[in-house]
Each structure stands twice: as C-alpha cells, then as structure tokens.
Design a protein around this motif. Structure first.
Motif, PDB file in Angstrom:
ATOM      1  N   LEU A  80       0.823  -1.215   0.000  1.00  0.00           N
ATOM      2  CA  LEU A  80       0.000   0.000   0.000  1.00  0.00           C
ATOM      3  C   LEU A  80       0.854   1.260   0.000  1.00  0.00           C
ATOM      4  N   GLU A 112      -8.693  -1.028   1.938  1.00  0.00           N
ATOM      5  CA  GLU A 112      -7.300  -0.782   2.280  1.00  0.00           C
ATOM      6  C   GLU A 112      -6.695   0.312   1.398  1.00  0.00           C
ATOM      7  N   VAL A 113      -7.005   0.251   0.103  1.00  0.00           N
ATOM      8  CA  VAL A 113      -6.409   1.200  -0.834  1.00  0.00           C
ATOM      9  C   VAL A 113      -6.960   2.608  -0.598  1.00  0.00           C
ATOM     10  N   TYR A 147      -1.043  -6.993   3.644  1.00  0.00           N
ATOM     11  CA  TYR A 147      -0.955  -5.583   3.258  1.00  0.00           C
ATOM     12  C   TYR A 147       0.249  -4.917   3.925  1.00  0.00           C
ATOM     13  N   LYS A 154       2.053  -1.511   4.898  1.00  0.00           N
ATOM     14  CA  LYS A 154       1.821  -0.057   4.985  1.00  0.00           C
ATOM     15  C   LYS A 154       2.667   0.580   6.063  1.00  0.00           C
TER      16      LYS A 154
END
Lengths: 361, 361
Positions: free
Chosen positions: A16, A52-53, A359, A361
C-alpha cells in the motif's frame, strides 16, 4: 533431515505504501496544484482491496474517489467520511438516488434515462458528473445530444470524458478526443472538466484539465508498455512448493501430457493454479522466480497446481526451497499480461479474492 | 415513458438442485452400489460455493468430500459433521497433522516428506489416501518409489491415482494408466482404490474401482466435449443493461477502437466486464442471449462494461430490455471456454467471488 514446518501458504502481498507513492508521483506530474488528483478504486481497487487502498490514499491526501456502484461507495465513505465519491454506474432508480444524496455520493450521468431520474426528483439541484462520449463508444452522452439535454436541475461538478487509446502516446485519436473535449469546454465554459485516466496523465498537461482519474498506474500497471515502468510495483503473488520431484524415468507433465521430462529431471510442484488467478493460458509459457533463478512453467497449469522445471537449481536449494514468486518485482504484471495476451489490469482483477492477502503499509 | 426502477444488478445464479441431480446421475452410472460416489468440492467448489454445494450434496446422500486444504475442510466439516473429508494438499507440518486428526480429516499423502511427517508422529496408525502418479506427472509417488516407502504407520483408506487424458475417451493413455493402477492393485491387494475423476466415470466401469471423484461434471462441465452434455446446467451468469444506445454517427467501440458501428446502430452497454469473470479474450468473439436473440459482443470487453450489437432487437424490446444472459442454458460454459481457448473449469473458477449470488435449492 527435512524440517516439518507447515507449508508456507501462498499469498498475495499488496504494498500500500507503493500505491501511495505512485499516487504522489502522478500528482507531481500535474499542471499545477489546482488540478485535483483523484483515485479510481472501482472494482475493489482493481481487485486489490478497496477499503485498504482508499484508506491509505486518504491518509496521503487523496480526497476524491471513483467507484463502480453504491456498495463500493459505502466502503469508501466509511474510511473517508468527507471525501468526494463519484459513482461510475450513476443512478438508476429513485431509491438509489435517495441513498446517494444521503451519503453525499455524486453519480455519473451517462444517458437520458439517468438524467430523467434526476429531473423528476423533487429536490434540486443535484450534483452530478456529466459524462460525454468523445470516442470510447461505451458510456456517456453523444456530443450530438447536447442541445436536447435538460440540465437545469443538475449542479455539474465535472464534465467528464474518457480516453480510448491513451496508452499509445502517438495515436492521433488522443488529439481528436482532446479537441472534442475542448469543444465541450466552449459549451460549458464555467464547468470544471475531468478527462485523463492514467494514460492521459502521461499524454501531457493539456490533457489534465481540472481533475485526473488514475487507476492502473496507482497499482503498478505499466502505462508506458514496453518502456521502463515509471510506477512502483504493488503486487507480489507467491506460491508454495508442495513437492520437490526428481523423475525416475521419462514422464509427461500435467493434463494432456503437453510437456515431457526426462529421467533425472527436477520439477517443483507449486500449490497455485488458475483458480488462484495464475491463468491457464500461461501453460508452457511463463516462468517463476526463486532465489536468483527463473524457472519455466511446464505442462498445463491446473486448477490448484503448477509444475516448474527446476533443473537449474543446485541440489541443496532444490530440496529446501519453499516459495517462488509468480508475479512481483522479478516477474512483472506486464510480462504476465503479455504472455496471457491480455491487459495488465485483467491480471490484477483476476487474482483470487479468497487468497491470503498481506498488506504492507 | 421510462420506468424508474433501480438497475437490476448482475448476478450469478447457482442451481444447487441441478448439482444434486448431476450427483445422482453420476452415481447411477457406477458399477454397483458398493462403489462410493464422492464429490470434489475443492477450490470453493470450483468457485461456486463450497458451503452451499457440500450442504446440498450431503442432503442428497454424499458422505465423501475432497477439498484442497484444512481451511476448506473445516467449512465442509461444519455442514457435514460425519462426512469423510479428504485433503488433496495433504499434511505439511506436525501442527497441521494434529488439526487434521482432531477434525477427522484424511490427508492425501503424495511424497516422501509428507510420509515422514506421518511416520514421525507418536500416535499410529494414521488414516491416509496414498497417492501414486501413474501419468499426470504432477502430485503423487512414482511407481518406482514403492519399495522404499515405509507405510507401516499408515492406515490406507484408499490408494489413489489421477487420470490425465480422461476427457479424450479413445486416448490410449487412459488404458495405460488403467494398467498401471491394476499393477498397483496387485501390490496393495487388500486396499481400496480411487482412480476416476468426472471423465473417468464416463470411460467405463472398469475405471471406477471403489470410489469415484467427480468434480466438473457436478457443476455442469461438459465432459463429452463437442457432444451433447449429459449433465444439467448449474450456472447462470446475468448482466444488467446499463444503457440503450443508438449512435448518431459512425463511431468506434471500446478501448483501442477495435469495432466500428454505423449511424443508427443500436448497442446495449452491459454492467459486466472482465473484473466479474467475463473474460477479456471474449472481445469481439462471444455473444449474449436475450429474449430469443443472440447479440454479438463488440469491441474490447472492459473491466466493468461490455458492449453488444443489438440491431436485431425490435425497437420496443431494445428500449425496455434489462438483463441478458452471459452464461447459462443458452450460452454454455463450453461455448465460452472454447472461445476463450481454455478449460471449462477456468470459466467457473474465474467468476467474481464478490458478485451477487443466488442459490436455487
């Protein structure tokens, strides 16, 4: 002596942070700070996870999102209460319009029936994106329809159009569409305009107008196909090795026996197949990456299994290797899409929704 | 006057009753009542819903299920507390083995490392499926390995092998594999055997042994490719019409402008594209079905939109039509798979997990 650890399961790792960096890079390419850089997160953010994006992009300053429908819009609304959310499919019923107004969603209006729904609604004006077809031949009003459009109940946030050949920079059709948008600009002199997708951003600043709508480039799609990818890679798709097989005799591999190995050949059996989004068309065509080696896929890709030729691997590595990269830094989406004879975006959206996702990030 | 009803959203309708009927039909083809008809529900029941499919099959008397991994096994265990559940990926670690024993799952053992995990475990014997590779060249022990296998801690439920060309009835390789399985039978005279997938069931009763493992045929895959499908159709994939478009002038359609319409041409824009599993390779190739008409797909299939030529439709119908069939009774999985140059099963597993599903039972 073998270790008895559980199988490292396959996974799709989604970076991400690189989505955010790609966003900032695209933003830095814009004409000036007055141009809004929005993000297309429709289709579950091209299969990568809309929640999430949109969350990370919002953290990095993105306040404008494009989604397919109300369901997707509500996911973004939850993470970004004050963002502008534009709905590509627009409004196709009165109840839908009520819901849109309630959640402050802005419908794209692409044809007369949608406009009638707006015009028949009691409360006015209603904020819309007014979509014209300047060449995509898909959604959007035709330019010849303009005079018949009753727009008095619309508060036009943006006049919109969509490029159809933007990834071929030198294609004369881009300039044709640009001229059509400029003629629309004369018709709507006080309205803001949005025209460019990812490809459009790279066509030059005269394509940017007031808001750009990148999608694929955010997710690492190479817009400049065949040239160095200006975007950072986002997806890493890994498979586990299920079996390290040395053949005792010549043998055919997979359904239909389309590949033959010889006695002594080393083959890795991976726990991933077309169910997971590793497409069957890659059979006997693609390669995977592991510890400095590129290993060719052999035989037909099965639903849940894929075989790779591992003859190049030193014995020690062959017996201990646990994971291989199917798509990632070493095997690009572009390489896979080319072998699969399709668009890079289909490789992304085809990744199995059910697959374990990590993910970053 | 147009109606203002909300857009009928796209959907995938899954006829579970037909899955059950297909199961009963396959069962009726078996040598005799002693042969067990199991069901392969791996890969989320070929993308159609492992929970729903295993539930209905259990109601119709199926007590033996094949899944990919523990996660899938636990879904089946919940709906079928007493069923036999076999795990294709087998056991790849001690913790996994403990979990399998706890939930009474039976691992497929396909290579030495898995056998070692069993042999090193304190409690014996452990029920297993012993998998031999007689030609698929993928998972399974090689026949030459037999003498080296330490099987004393295994309670062999079934000796297993898998056909690699079963859909080509006359292929001599089927007979070769059959002979190899018969030679295994001599080596394991007291064990039960499982050999046939869907295709194998149609090869004849000498291929049935003690348990058959149909997968695709349950879900309506035509095992007798090119001939009349003996199975009932299970999947209906429908798209909504987003826009009824009559072109005011000649115009190109979709990305890259690969199709041209003329002035006056009628086009329907559908709300479905490759994101949903309507593959991009179908661009300018496939057709959809609506109210007695077959309408050709024109231009490139987009991520969320597809255009079809609707010139054949009478005006009234053109303006009111809301839904079209992409896959179903009229447009078979087999037709789509052929156009997409892939296996029918990939069409099934590629259907978007996120898409609205309606289960008929």
């Amino acid at each position: 002596m073998h270790s008895f650890q559980a199988l490292d399961s396959q996974y799709i790792k989604i970076n991400l942070l690189n989505v955010a960096k790609n966003y900032l890079k695209l933003k830095s390419m814009l004409k000036d700070a007055s141009v809004v850089c929005s993000a297309v997160v429709k289709a579950n953010a091209y299969g990568l996870g809309i929640k999430e994006v949109s969350e990370i992009l919002h953290q990095y300053g993105c306040c404008d999102f494009w989604v397919m429908n109300i369901e997707e819009a509500l996911i973004v609304r939850e993470t970004s209460p004050h963002a502008n959310i534009y709905v590509f499919q627009g409004v196709n019923g009165v109840e839908e319009l009520k819901a849109m107004l309630h959640y402050k969603l802005v419908p794209v209006v692409s044809h007369t029936r949608q406009l009638e729904i707006i015009n028949n609604f009691p409360n006015h004006p209603i904020e819309v994106i007014l979509n014209f077809d300047t060449g995509i031949g898909r959604d959007g009003f035709q330019l010849e329809e303009i005079e018949q459009l009753n727009l008095k109940y619309c508060d036009i946030r943006y006049v919109m159009s969509h490029l159809s050949r933007s990834e071929i920079k030198e294609h004369p059709f881009n300039e044709e569409q640009l001229q059509a948008v400029k003629s629309l600009k004369e018709r709507f002199p006080n309205s803001k305009f949005t025209f460019s997708n990812s490809g459009g951003i790279f066509l030059g600043q005269n394509y940017h107008f007031d808001l750009v709508r990148p999608g694929g480039a955010l997710y690492g799609v190479n817009i400049l196909e065949g040239k160095k990818n200006p975007m950072l890679n986002v997806v890493e798709f890994n498979a586990s090795v299920l079996n390290h097989k040395i053949f005792n005799k010549a043998h055919s591999i997979g359904y239909g026996g389309t590949y033959k190995v010889n006695k002594g050949d080393k083959v890795l059996i991976l726990n991933t197949g077309y169910y997971d989004g590793y497409r069957r068309v890659l059979s006997n065509k693609s390669r995977v990456y592991a510890e400095g080696f590129y290993l060719p896929v052999i035989g037909v890709v099965s639903m849940n299994l894929t075989a790779v030729d591992a003859n190049q691997l030193p014995d020690e590595l062959f017996h201990t290797i646990k994971n291989v990269e199917l798509i990632g830094e070493k095997i690009t989406i572009e390489e896979i899409a080319k072998l699969a004879n399709t668009d890079q975006r289909e490789i992304l959206t085809n990744l199995q929704y059910n697959c374990k996702r990590i993910y970053i990030k």
